[in-house]
Write an enzyme that holds these catalytic residues in place. Structure first.
Site, PDB file in Angstrom:
ATOM      1  N   ASP A   1     -67.346 -51.237  39.103  1.00 12.34           N
ATOM      2  CA  ASP A   1     -66.620 -52.149  39.999  1.00 12.34           C
ATOM      3  C   ASP A   1     -65.873 -51.445  41.127  1.00 12.34           C
ATOM      4  O   ASP A   1     -65.616 -52.040  42.170  1.00 12.34           O
ATOM      5  CB  ASP A   1     -65.618 -53.000  39.191  1.00 12.34           C
ATOM      6  CG  ASP A   1     -64.666 -52.151  38.359  1.00 12.34           C
ATOM      7  OD1 ASP A   1     -64.740 -50.912  38.440  1.00 12.34           O
ATOM      8  OD2 ASP A   1     -63.839 -52.726  37.623  1.00 12.34           O
ATOM      9  N   HIS A   2     -65.529 -50.156  40.956  1.00 14.87           N
ATOM     10  CA  HIS A   2     -64.652 -49.512  41.936  1.00 14.87           C
ATOM     11  C   HIS A   2     -65.384 -48.903  43.121  1.00 14.87           C
ATOM     12  O   HIS A   2     -64.753 -48.543  44.106  1.00 14.87           O
ATOM     13  CB  HIS A   2     -63.827 -48.415  41.252  1.00 14.87           C
ATOM     14  CG  HIS A   2     -62.591 -48.934  40.582  1.00 14.87           C
ATOM     15  ND1 HIS A   2     -62.626 -49.862  39.582  1.00 14.87           N
ATOM     16  CD2 HIS A   2     -61.279 -48.647  40.794  1.00 14.87           C
ATOM     17  CE1 HIS A   2     -61.393 -50.130  39.198  1.00 14.87           C
ATOM     18  NE2 HIS A   2     -60.555 -49.409  39.905  1.00 14.87           N
TER      19      HIS A   2
ATOM     20  N   ASP B   1     -57.893 -47.471  33.336  1.00 15.83           N
ATOM     21  CA  ASP B   1     -57.482 -48.138  34.569  1.00 15.83           C
ATOM     22  C   ASP B   1     -56.099 -48.733  34.345  1.00 15.83           C
ATOM     23  O   ASP B   1     -55.819 -49.263  33.271  1.00 15.83           O
ATOM     24  CB  ASP B   1     -58.469 -49.251  34.925  1.00 15.83           C
ATOM     25  CG  ASP B   1     -58.189 -49.801  36.307  1.00 15.83           C
ATOM     26  OD1 ASP B   1     -58.797 -49.298  37.271  1.00 15.83           O
ATOM     27  OD2 ASP B   1     -57.327 -50.706  36.436  1.00 15.83           O
TER      28      ASP B   1
ATOM     29  N   ARG C   1     -51.217 -54.712  43.757  1.00 19.24           N
ATOM     30  CA  ARG C   1     -50.523 -53.576  44.403  1.00 19.24           C
ATOM     31  C   ARG C   1     -50.501 -53.741  45.907  1.00 19.24           C
ATOM     32  O   ARG C   1     -51.487 -54.190  46.490  1.00 19.24           O
ATOM     33  CB  ARG C   1     -51.266 -52.279  44.099  1.00 19.24           C
ATOM     34  CG  ARG C   1     -51.039 -51.862  42.699  1.00 19.24           C
ATOM     35  CD  ARG C   1     -51.160 -50.421  42.406  1.00 19.24           C
ATOM     36  NE  ARG C   1     -50.600 -50.323  41.070  1.00 19.24           N
ATOM     37  CZ  ARG C   1     -51.017 -49.498  40.140  1.00 19.24           C
ATOM     38  NH1 ARG C   1     -51.946 -48.625  40.405  1.00 19.24           N
ATOM     39  NH2 ARG C   1     -50.460 -49.500  38.951  1.00 19.24           N
TER      40      ARG C   1
HETATM   41  S1  SF4 Z   1     -56.336 -53.845  40.393  1.00 18.14           S
HETATM   42 FE1  SF4 Z   1     -57.758 -52.181  39.979  1.00 18.14          FE
HETATM   43  S2  SF4 Z   1     -59.323 -53.100  38.649  1.00 18.14           S
HETATM   44 FE2  SF4 Z   1     -58.219 -54.772  39.601  1.00 18.14          FE
HETATM   45  S3  SF4 Z   1     -59.422 -55.332  41.373  1.00 18.14           S
HETATM   46 FE3  SF4 Z   1     -57.821 -53.915  42.022  1.00 18.14          FE
HETATM   47  S4  SF4 Z   1     -58.769 -51.893  41.936  1.00 18.14           S
HETATM   48 FE4  SF4 Z   1     -60.049 -53.300  40.740  1.00 18.14          FE
END
Ligand code: SF4
Length: 759
Positions: free
Chosen positions: A97-98, A162, A450
């Site tokens: 996914d990353h 993660d 974030r």
């Molecule tokens: S928080 Fe981490 S796992 Fe979730 S979408 Fe963003 S980068 Fe991907």
């Protein structure tokens, strides 16, 4: 999807008894956090549940599962291959996914990513196939959403490589983000160590309504606790308000608990979790959990008198909770919606909203998408278009397929939304953002978790705010950060003033979830003949060779590589950024070793004296020269050496390049353990002032290694350039098992020997 129902049946068959045993041993009612952790103590652990001190003691645990995302899985699995096991010791999965960059839209972006990262995906696919690991292909979804839909279960303990692994707390699981070294250990059959967390109780009363959503609970909590308030703590949510939230809403809250530094967050089992298990095809699991429902949550006495059992208690009334917008640049700057417009004006943040982004692992449930789609649908019917760019990132192919089938994506399309691949994309900076002028201060708002500077698009001028998907959608339609959908109106394309009604959504699709191809690849039943794909010329992947065992003698004549001054975090030791491309190639990534550390003699970074030539050179270059000359070396550090996120590369690189000893005033605990696992000597000055005795051209001997035992100091002889010598006392914290790691050249060498039956 390789979910082991039999294992779960056994887990639950013993659950009540195990909880009773722990309760008896503690002689008091238990929080849910204690029930889960204390029933997962490592079998050889001598820890007595009653005596464990929260926030102080390090304890060995036995997790039930391991989850890895594609970026961090590479080194974890390369290391695991060294354990010599035929398959992983606990059920594990890999999720691609990353590495998928968002640019034009789902289909094109996915094609490009698969092409660009083919060797990494091929490696992950083949190594998973060989060792019994479930593999979720690129496009299958984001790790945490896929885990929630398929693997999370109440009362379980999971680690994941993660930081947002805690997402599974929405299904009553303790799920903790760790480094690749921890994942490797657990897959190899070793214990996993954690500092016994403090427990913060969050009492939720009442019920959300209108524009408020589960996201607003965690935005509010972040404002209360700040980015550090959850450190070494688990947040346990309870109360009638907790039970009123959907399982996916609970997951949103647990997911973003990472932003307050929490070890993890959790909710007790309730009917909303049972509903989710049934809704996602796990009726059998729900039947089992229902049978022991009262044991899968905290004891009633705890929730009736929370201050007696939690280290801290927070009260939130959902009836009164306002939608929040947090930011910019930090997720704990919490603004109730009614005060946000004023804050934007007062701080001079750009009011024009450039991009609104919804989805990600934090907020991409059916409920989130349907509530946001209801806003988009009414906007379209009221002749409004999104004034900002607007993107939608589904969390999994199952959700994407279902919301497309149910016509929800059409509503986004009608206002100009673009659906991105089921992947991390802009959330982790994998975003080829179109910008007219990167120097211009600009604003974006996301439903992610974030929002630190540069996280999403690498641009320090971007002011990133975080909110619920429904608020993001409304603000993207307005194109204006100061718009309050609860009170303000908009002018539509026909010049009329219109308002947006409250969002409406459903926790579950009325016709059930559906997916044509989930993107899952089951491992081979017998992986013995499966070949792992790593091209010998690859510059991104490299198979590892076992590190050499200790030679059985004291270590003598070692030059000082660097005396690091002040802060030396894992980021100084192994920088991130462009280096992450090489995280599966130990030799290439080792070219970043300690390049961020400050040389105590010159005040410069990445410049140290080569004792063989007298010339100054880059740290990795000088160390390679020592290695070529057959010399081990010593790194000297200051206080709290190796703090920061657990990164196995920071321990592996010095080991790979031939550093033998890390000698510091004090260590960050996790890094110290990581060094021990790699067979390094991690030592501390018995007298901290001795740090000042180390001179730039010293040669060093570590003495007493044949009597290396727990609690007994080692010695170091320093020989200065002028021939004078000094002897220092060195402390260590190795136990018997860790001394065995040192002797064998690393923990994995022991496991490999055991697997081969030689031990
Ligand atoms: S928080 Fe981490 S796992 Fe979730 S979408 Fe963003 S980068 Fe991907």
């Amino acid at each position: 999807m390789t979910f082991d129902l039999e294992m779960l049946r056994q887990h639950y068959a013993q659950w009540t008894q195990r909880c009773d045993d722990v309760r008896q041993s503690c002689n008091r009612p238990l929080t849910l956090t204690e029930k889960i952790l204390l029933t997962h103590l490592w079998s050889d652990s001598n820890a007595s549940p009653a005596q464990l001190r929260r926030g102080v003691d390090y304890v060995d645990f036995a997790p039930d599962r391991v989850a890895m995302q594609d970026a961090t899985a590479q080194m974890a699995l390369l290391q695991f291959m060294q354990a010599g096991r035929p398959s992983v010791a606990v059920p594990s999965t890999v999720h691609c996914d990353h590495l998928i960059q968002a640019k034009a839209g789902a289909a094109t972006d996915l094609r490009e990513a698969v092409d660009k990262n083919k060797e990494v995906f091929d490696f992950l696919s083949s190594v998973s196939d060989k060792y019994g690991i479930g593999f979720w292909k690129p496009g299958a979804g984001i790790i945490h959403q896929v885990i929630l839909e398929n693997y999370a279960f109440p009362g379980g303990l999971m680690i994941g490589t993660d930081s947002h692994t805690p997402n599974a707390g929405g299904l009553g699981m303790i799920a903790i983000g760790v480094g690749g070294a921890d994942a490797c250990d657990v897959m190899a059959g070793l214990a996993w160590e954690l500092k016994m967390p403090r427990i913060i109780g969050v009492h939720l009363r009442g019920k959300l309504s209108g524009w408020a959503s589960a996201k607003d609970v965690i935005l509010k909590v972040a404002g209360i606790l700040t980015v550090k308030g959850g450190t070494d703590a688990i947040l346990e949510y309870f109360g009638d308000g907790a039970q009123s939230l959907s399982a996916t809403g609970k997951s949103t809250i647990c997911n973003m608990g990472a932003e307050i530094g929490a070890t993890t967050s959790i909710f007790g089992y309730d009917h909303r979790m049972a509903e989710y298990l049934r809704g996602t095809g796990r009726k059998d699991v729900a039947t089992m959990t229902d049978a022991i429902a009262s044991h899968l949550t905290g004891d009633p006495e705890v929730y009736a008198n929370p201050t007696a059992y939690f280290d801290q208690v927070i009260e939130i009334n959902l009836d009164e909770l306002e939608p929040h917008i947090n930011g910019p640049f930090t997720p704990d700057l919490a603004w109730p919606l009614s005060q946000f417009a004023q804050a934007v004006r007062e701080h001079g943040w750009p009011a024009q909203l450039d991009v609104g982004l919804i989805g990600s692992c934090t907020n991409s449930s059916y409920e989130d998408i349907s509530r946001s789609a209801s806003i988009a649908a009414q906007a379209a019917s009221k002749k409004l278009k999104a004034q900002s760019e607007f993107t939608i990132t589904p969390g999994s192919e199952m959700v994407r397929y279902t919301v497309e089938r149910d016509g929800l994506l059409e509503h986004f399309d009608a206002i100009g939304g673009v659906v991105l691949a089921n992947a991390c994309g802009p959330c982790i900076g994998q975003w080829a953002r179109h910008s007219d002028d990167p120097q211009r201060k600009n604003s974006i708002i996301t439903s992610f978790n974030r929002n630190f500077a540069k996280r999403n698009d690498g641009n320090p001028n971007t002011h990133a705010f975080v909110a619920s998907p429904e608020i993001v959608t409304a603000l993207a339609i307005a194109g204006d950060l100061t718009f309050n959908p609860m009170t303000d109106s908009l002018i539509n394309t026909e010049g009329f003033e219109v308002t947006l009604d409250e969002p409406q959504g459903l926790a579950f699709p009325p016709k059930g979830f559906e997916v044509a191809d989930s993107g899952y690849q089951a491992p081979a039943i017998d992986g013995a003949s499966v070949k792992v794909h790593v091209h010998p010329d690859s510059d991104r992947l490299q198979l590892l060779d076992p590190f050499a065992a200790w030679e059985g003698t004291d270590l003598t004549g070692m030059p000082l590589l660097i005396k690091a001054q002040g802060k030396c975090t894992t980021d100084h030791i192994s920088m991130a950024g462009p280096w992450l491309k090489y995280r599966g190639h130990l030799d290439n990534i080792s070219n970043n070793m300690l390049i961020g550390a400050v040389n105590a003699y010159t005040g410069q970074t990445n410049s140290v004296r080569n004792q063989l030539t007298g010339a100054y050179g880059a740290v990795p270059e000088v160390q390679r020269a020592y290695k070529a000359a057959g010399l081990g070396s010593v790194v000297v550090g200051d206080e709290n050496y190796g703090e920061g996120s657990s990164r196995e590369h920071a321990a592996m690189e010095p080991r790979h390049l031939g550093v033998r000893v890390i000698l510091v005033r004090s260590f960050a605990r996790i890094h110290e353990t990581n060094l021990k696992k790699q067979g390094m000597l991690a030592l501390t000055f018995a007298n901290k002032a001795d740090y000042d005795l180390i001179q730039e051209n010293d040669r060093m001997d570590v003495l007493g290694l044949n009597e290396f035992r727990p609690g007994q100091a080692l010695r170091m002889r320093l020989t200065h350039e002028d021939g004078s010598a000094k002897e220092l006392q060195l402390n260590h914290s190795y136990n018997e098992a860790q001394i065995a790691w040192f002797r064998a050249g690393g923990a994995l060498n022991i496991i490999r020997a055991q697997a081969a039956g030689h031990s």
